[in-house]
Design a protein around this motif. Structure first.
Motif, PDB file in Angstrom:
ATOM      1  N   SER A   1       4.459   7.390  -8.358  1.00 24.18           N
ATOM      2  CA  SER A   1       3.637   7.497  -7.167  1.00 24.18           C
ATOM      3  C   SER A   1       4.046   8.732  -6.375  1.00 24.18           C
ATOM      4  N   TRP A   2       3.132   9.217  -5.595  1.00 20.21           N
ATOM      5  CA  TRP A   2       3.359  10.431  -4.810  1.00 20.21           C
ATOM      6  C   TRP A   2       3.122  10.154  -3.348  1.00 20.21           C
ATOM      7  N   VAL A   3       3.879  10.820  -2.509  1.00 19.77           N
ATOM      8  CA  VAL A   3       3.618  10.803  -1.085  1.00 19.77           C
ATOM      9  C   VAL A   3       2.702  11.984  -0.813  1.00 19.77           C
ATOM     10  N   LEU A   4       1.488  11.710  -0.317  1.00 23.87           N
ATOM     11  CA  LEU A   4       0.497  12.768  -0.139  1.00 23.87           C
ATOM     12  C   LEU A   4       0.565  13.419   1.240  1.00 23.87           C
ATOM     13  N   SER A   5       1.091  12.726   2.215  1.00 19.86           N
ATOM     14  CA  SER A   5       1.207  13.276   3.555  1.00 19.86           C
ATOM     15  C   SER A   5       2.543  12.826   4.121  1.00 19.86           C
ATOM     16  N   TYR A   6       3.325  13.775   4.620  1.00 27.53           N
ATOM     17  CA  TYR A   6       4.700  13.456   4.978  1.00 27.53           C
ATOM     18  C   TYR A   6       5.183  14.462   6.004  1.00 27.53           C
ATOM     19  N   ASP A   7       5.798  13.987   7.085  1.00 30.97           N
ATOM     20  CA  ASP A   7       6.244  14.900   8.136  1.00 30.97           C
ATOM     21  C   ASP A   7       7.574  15.593   7.822  1.00 30.97           C
ATOM     22  N   LYS A   8       8.236  15.205   6.745  1.00 34.24           N
ATOM     23  CA  LYS A   8       9.507  15.778   6.296  1.00 34.24           C
ATOM     24  C   LYS A   8      10.641  15.595   7.310  1.00 34.24           C
ATOM     25  N   VAL A   9      10.431  14.729   8.288  1.00 31.70           N
ATOM     26  CA  VAL A   9      11.456  14.433   9.280  1.00 31.70           C
ATOM     27  C   VAL A   9      11.956  12.999   9.123  1.00 31.70           C
ATOM     28  N   HIS A  10      11.034  12.081   8.850  1.00 30.62           N
ATOM     29  CA  HIS A  10      11.353  10.669   8.675  1.00 30.62           C
ATOM     30  C   HIS A  10      11.200  10.301   7.199  1.00 30.62           C
ATOM     31  N   LEU A  11      11.968   9.329   6.760  1.00 31.76           N
ATOM     32  CA  LEU A  11      11.856   8.861   5.378  1.00 31.76           C
ATOM     33  C   LEU A  11      10.583   8.028   5.234  1.00 31.76           C
ATOM     34  N   PRO A  12       9.795   8.232   4.177  1.00 25.86           N
ATOM     35  CA  PRO A  12       8.475   7.596   4.077  1.00 25.86           C
ATOM     36  C   PRO A  12       8.461   6.178   3.509  1.00 25.86           C
ATOM     37  N   SER A  13       9.576   5.661   3.056  1.00 22.92           N
ATOM     38  CA  SER A  13       9.553   4.373   2.349  1.00 22.92           C
ATOM     39  C   SER A  13       9.059   3.221   3.213  1.00 22.92           C
ATOM     40  N   THR A  14       9.433   3.174   4.480  1.00 26.11           N
ATOM     41  CA  THR A  14       8.991   2.064   5.328  1.00 26.11           C
ATOM     42  C   THR A  14       7.486   2.125   5.564  1.00 26.11           C
ATOM     43  N   LEU A  15       6.967   3.317   5.730  1.00 29.08           N
ATOM     44  CA  LEU A  15       5.527   3.473   5.907  1.00 29.08           C
ATOM     45  C   LEU A  15       4.774   3.060   4.647  1.00 29.08           C
ATOM     46  N   ALA A  16       5.359   3.301   3.484  1.00 26.27           N
ATOM     47  CA  ALA A  16       4.720   2.918   2.223  1.00 26.27           C
ATOM     48  C   ALA A  16       4.541   1.398   2.143  1.00 26.27           C
ATOM     49  N   VAL A  17       5.566   0.658   2.534  1.00 28.53           N
ATOM     50  CA  VAL A  17       5.474  -0.811   2.509  1.00 28.53           C
ATOM     51  C   VAL A  17       4.407  -1.288   3.483  1.00 28.53           C
ATOM     52  N   THR A  18       4.443  -0.754   4.695  1.00 29.42           N
ATOM     53  CA  THR A  18       3.503  -1.183   5.726  1.00 29.42           C
ATOM     54  C   THR A  18       2.070  -0.813   5.372  1.00 29.42           C
ATOM     55  N   SER A  19       1.873   0.374   4.849  1.00 29.65           N
ATOM     56  CA  SER A  19       0.508   0.789   4.505  1.00 29.65           C
ATOM     57  C   SER A  19      -0.029  -0.002   3.310  1.00 29.65           C
ATOM     58  N   ALA A  20       0.829  -0.356   2.370  1.00 32.16           N
ATOM     59  CA  ALA A  20       0.388  -1.195   1.253  1.00 32.16           C
ATOM     60  C   ALA A  20      -0.042  -2.569   1.767  1.00 32.16           C
ATOM     61  N   SER A  21       0.700  -3.106   2.713  1.00 33.66           N
ATOM     62  CA  SER A  21       0.329  -4.392   3.298  1.00 33.66           C
ATOM     63  C   SER A  21      -1.003  -4.293   4.034  1.00 33.66           C
ATOM     64  N   ALA A  22      -1.207  -3.201   4.768  1.00 35.42           N
ATOM     65  CA  ALA A  22      -2.475  -3.010   5.484  1.00 35.42           C
ATOM     66  C   ALA A  22      -3.640  -2.901   4.499  1.00 35.42           C
ATOM     67  N   ALA A  23      -3.423  -2.193   3.401  1.00 40.48           N
ATOM     68  CA  ALA A  23      -4.479  -2.063   2.388  1.00 40.48           C
ATOM     69  C   ALA A  23      -4.835  -3.420   1.793  1.00 40.48           C
ATOM     70  N   LEU A  24      -3.829  -4.226   1.502  1.00 42.35           N
ATOM     71  CA  LEU A  24      -4.095  -5.571   0.977  1.00 42.35           C
ATOM     72  C   LEU A  24      -4.778  -6.451   2.021  1.00 42.35           C
ATOM     73  N   ALA A  25      -4.403  -6.279   3.275  1.00 42.19           N
ATOM     74  CA  ALA A  25      -4.987  -7.105   4.340  1.00 42.19           C
ATOM     75  C   ALA A  25      -6.482  -6.880   4.485  1.00 42.19           C
ATOM     76  N   VAL A  26      -6.945  -5.668   4.276  1.00 42.24           N
ATOM     77  CA  VAL A  26      -8.383  -5.397   4.427  1.00 42.24           C
ATOM     78  C   VAL A  26      -9.149  -5.594   3.125  1.00 42.24           C
ATOM     79  N   SER A  27      -8.439  -5.827   2.035  1.00 42.62           N
ATOM     80  CA  SER A  27      -9.092  -6.026   0.743  1.00 42.62           C
ATOM     81  C   SER A  27      -9.456  -7.495   0.546  1.00 42.62           C
ATOM     82  N   GLU A  28     -10.107  -7.778  -0.586  1.00 44.20           N
ATOM     83  CA  GLU A  28     -10.450  -9.160  -0.919  1.00 44.20           C
ATOM     84  C   GLU A  28      -9.288  -9.907  -1.567  1.00 44.20           C
TER      85      GLU A  28
END
Length: 136
Positions: A1-28
């Motif tokens: 997997s790739w990080v497509l947008s990243y501020d290079k200041v904060h580590l992206p792993s926590t955002l990946a978990v949260t965004s995956a949960s948000a994607a599942l929440a709006v899906s069927e």
């Protein structure tokens, strides 16, 4: 997997978990509750939420905490001579930040989410039979 947008200041792993949960929440896809993930670090004796990479490198405690509105479900981290009380304080602080994120995911799902597919709850005994039949 790739990080497509990243501020290079904060580590992206926590955002990946949260965004995956948000994607599942709006899906069927059925899910019971959304999950959010945050990082907390202790630097110079102070607990910092969402620390930068530099702050993480200088930290005496770093935790990645995932949870729902109701509970912490995962803790991962490292520390250097940190008391149990301080770790508990960091986990509680993290959960205080997880709650509004989960509330926001629920609000997003209520506003734009798809209708969830029904969940088929198979009795445990039947599930065990099914699993063993697939394995043999």
């Amino acid at each position: 997997s790739w990080v497509l947008s990243y501020d290079k200041v904060h580590l992206p792993s926590t955002l990946a978990v949260t965004s995956a949960s948000a994607a599942l929440a709006v899906s069927e896809v059925p899910m019971r509750k959304p999950v959010a993930c945050v990082r907390v670090a202790e630097v110079d004796g102070k607990l910092i939420m969402h620390p930068t990479k530099d702050q993480v490198e200088a930290a005496t405690l770093e935790l990645v905490v995932s949870g729902t509105e109701d509970a912490v479900v995962m803790i991962e981290g490292e520390g250097m001579f940190i008391s149990d009380e301080r770790v508990l304080e960091a986990v509680q602080l993290a959960h205080q930040h997880i709650i509004p994120i989960c509330e926001a995911i629920n609000a997003l799902a209520a506003a734009v989410g798809k209708e969830k597919e029904p969940v088929y709850d198979m009795p445990e005994a039947a599930m065990e039979v099914r699993i063993f039949s697939c394995a043999t």
